[in-house]
Design a protein around this motif. Sequence first.
Motif, PDB file in Angstrom:
ATOM      1  N   VAL A  45      31.400 -59.877  13.753  1.00  0.00           N
ATOM      2  CA  VAL A  45      31.012 -58.733  14.925  1.00  0.00           C
ATOM      3  C   VAL A  45      30.175 -59.245  15.827  1.00  0.00           C
ATOM      4  O   VAL A  45      30.440 -58.685  17.220  1.00  0.00           O
ATOM      5  N   GLU A  99      34.724 -52.357   8.771  1.00  0.00           N
ATOM      6  CA  GLU A  99      33.929 -52.086   9.946  1.00  0.00           C
ATOM      7  C   GLU A  99      33.952 -53.036  11.053  1.00  0.00           C
ATOM      8  O   GLU A  99      33.481 -53.069  12.158  1.00  0.00           O
ATOM      9  N   CYS A 100      34.661 -54.449  10.598  1.00  0.00           N
ATOM     10  CA  CYS A 100      34.756 -55.318  11.736  1.00  0.00           C
ATOM     11  C   CYS A 100      35.823 -54.941  12.872  1.00  0.00           C
ATOM     12  O   CYS A 100      36.871 -54.595  12.410  1.00  0.00           O
ATOM     13  N   ASP A 101      35.378 -55.160  13.792  1.00  0.00           N
ATOM     14  CA  ASP A 101      35.927 -54.701  15.266  1.00  0.00           C
ATOM     15  C   ASP A 101      37.096 -55.380  15.737  1.00  0.00           C
ATOM     16  O   ASP A 101      37.430 -55.311  16.792  1.00  0.00           O
ATOM     17  N   LYS A 102      37.158 -56.513  14.982  1.00  0.00           N
ATOM     18  CA  LYS A 102      38.103 -57.541  15.606  1.00  0.00           C
ATOM     19  C   LYS A 102      39.327 -57.696  14.368  1.00  0.00           C
ATOM     20  O   LYS A 102      39.221 -57.641  13.342  1.00  0.00           O
ATOM     21  N   ARG A 212      39.748 -54.904  20.705  1.00  0.00           N
ATOM     22  CA  ARG A 212      39.048 -53.975  19.761  1.00  0.00           C
ATOM     23  C   ARG A 212      39.346 -52.675  19.788  1.00  0.00           C
ATOM     24  O   ARG A 212      39.165 -51.941  18.745  1.00  0.00           O
ATOM     25  N   TYR A 213      39.459 -51.818  21.017  1.00  0.00           N
ATOM     26  CA  TYR A 213      40.129 -50.774  21.297  1.00  0.00           C
ATOM     27  C   TYR A 213      41.016 -50.147  20.456  1.00  0.00           C
ATOM     28  O   TYR A 213      41.471 -49.240  19.934  1.00  0.00           O
ATOM     29  N   LYS A 215      42.563 -51.899  17.988  1.00  0.00           N
ATOM     30  CA  LYS A 215      42.108 -52.030  16.572  1.00  0.00           C
ATOM     31  C   LYS A 215      41.675 -50.442  16.063  1.00  0.00           C
ATOM     32  O   LYS A 215      41.784 -49.836  15.008  1.00  0.00           O
ATOM     33  N   GLU A 216      40.576 -50.113  16.908  1.00  0.00           N
ATOM     34  CA  GLU A 216      39.921 -48.862  16.632  1.00  0.00           C
ATOM     35  C   GLU A 216      40.840 -47.797  16.505  1.00  0.00           C
ATOM     36  O   GLU A 216      40.940 -46.913  15.596  1.00  0.00           O
ATOM     37  N   ARG A 219      43.079 -47.754  13.422  1.00  0.00           N
ATOM     38  CA  ARG A 219      42.375 -47.413  12.254  1.00  0.00           C
ATOM     39  C   ARG A 219      42.150 -45.889  12.273  1.00  0.00           C
ATOM     40  O   ARG A 219      42.235 -45.317  11.251  1.00  0.00           O
ATOM     41  N   ARG A 220      41.869 -45.186  13.185  1.00  0.00           N
ATOM     42  CA  ARG A 220      41.835 -43.881  13.411  1.00  0.00           C
ATOM     43  C   ARG A 220      42.933 -43.060  13.184  1.00  0.00           C
ATOM     44  O   ARG A 220      43.065 -42.239  12.416  1.00  0.00           O
TER      45      ARG A 220
END
Length: 264
Positions: A45, A99-102, A212-213, A215-216, A219-220
């Motif tokens: 991260v 929590e890894c954002d990549k 990153r976005y 992936k986020e 995930r959400r």
Amino acid sequence: MSTEDTVLYEVRDHVATITLNRPDRRNALTYQAYDALEAAFRRVVADPEARCVIVTGADPAFCSGDDVREIMAGPKAFAATTAPVVRHRPTPAAMAALECDKPVIAAINGAAVGWGMELALYADIRIASDRARFAELFIKRGLVCDVGGFYRLPQIVGPAKAAELLFSGEVIDAAEALRIGLVTEVTPHEALMDRARAMAAKIAANPPLALRYMKEGLRRATYGDPREIGAWAIETIRRLMQTEDHKEGVAAFLEKREPAFKGR
């Protein structure tokens, strides 16, 4: 073996590779290895050079789960108090992976069982060698799974198939893992890392912030927040580690015999 040797970390062409490195123990996780794995994901991260991650194991295994002799049969194993259980946080290594954002690719080169299967579930994409094997073995030790089995497995293979795998502790091969959607592809063992690196390179060539976005958002939309279920799982594991059935499951494994569970 030092913490740095237990889990290896390298970055090449914007792809970070995290390698569990206890091949003589089939990459079983000790307390030290859990700490090193958490540190590796936190490092990803913070590393501006890393845009995509591959997690794998030194042959012949991906990860055979907890080192039973240290974690389930060692001096810390049955140390939990009989006082009222307080809420514990999820496994730090699990949260670091989640929590890894990549983007994270698991290159599963052999057995991924117990917490090794959990680790595979924390990846965004799973590619398997034709030698890979998978199992949520926790039930065989009188325990429940970590956050991966509860939080991600039902989303990936469906609730009924997840229930079958969790309740039975069945070992499945790479072909079955592909059939049920646990992995996206199976490759010859010798081609696994080349395939994982090619996929990682394709991903890493994209804009880092957008990745990153992306992936986020995924995930959400798909999984939600793992913290509550993760805390419950750890609390439950601590309770179950005090039971006779758990101790019998560990003893049977170490003595290479069938366990005799009594429901207490």
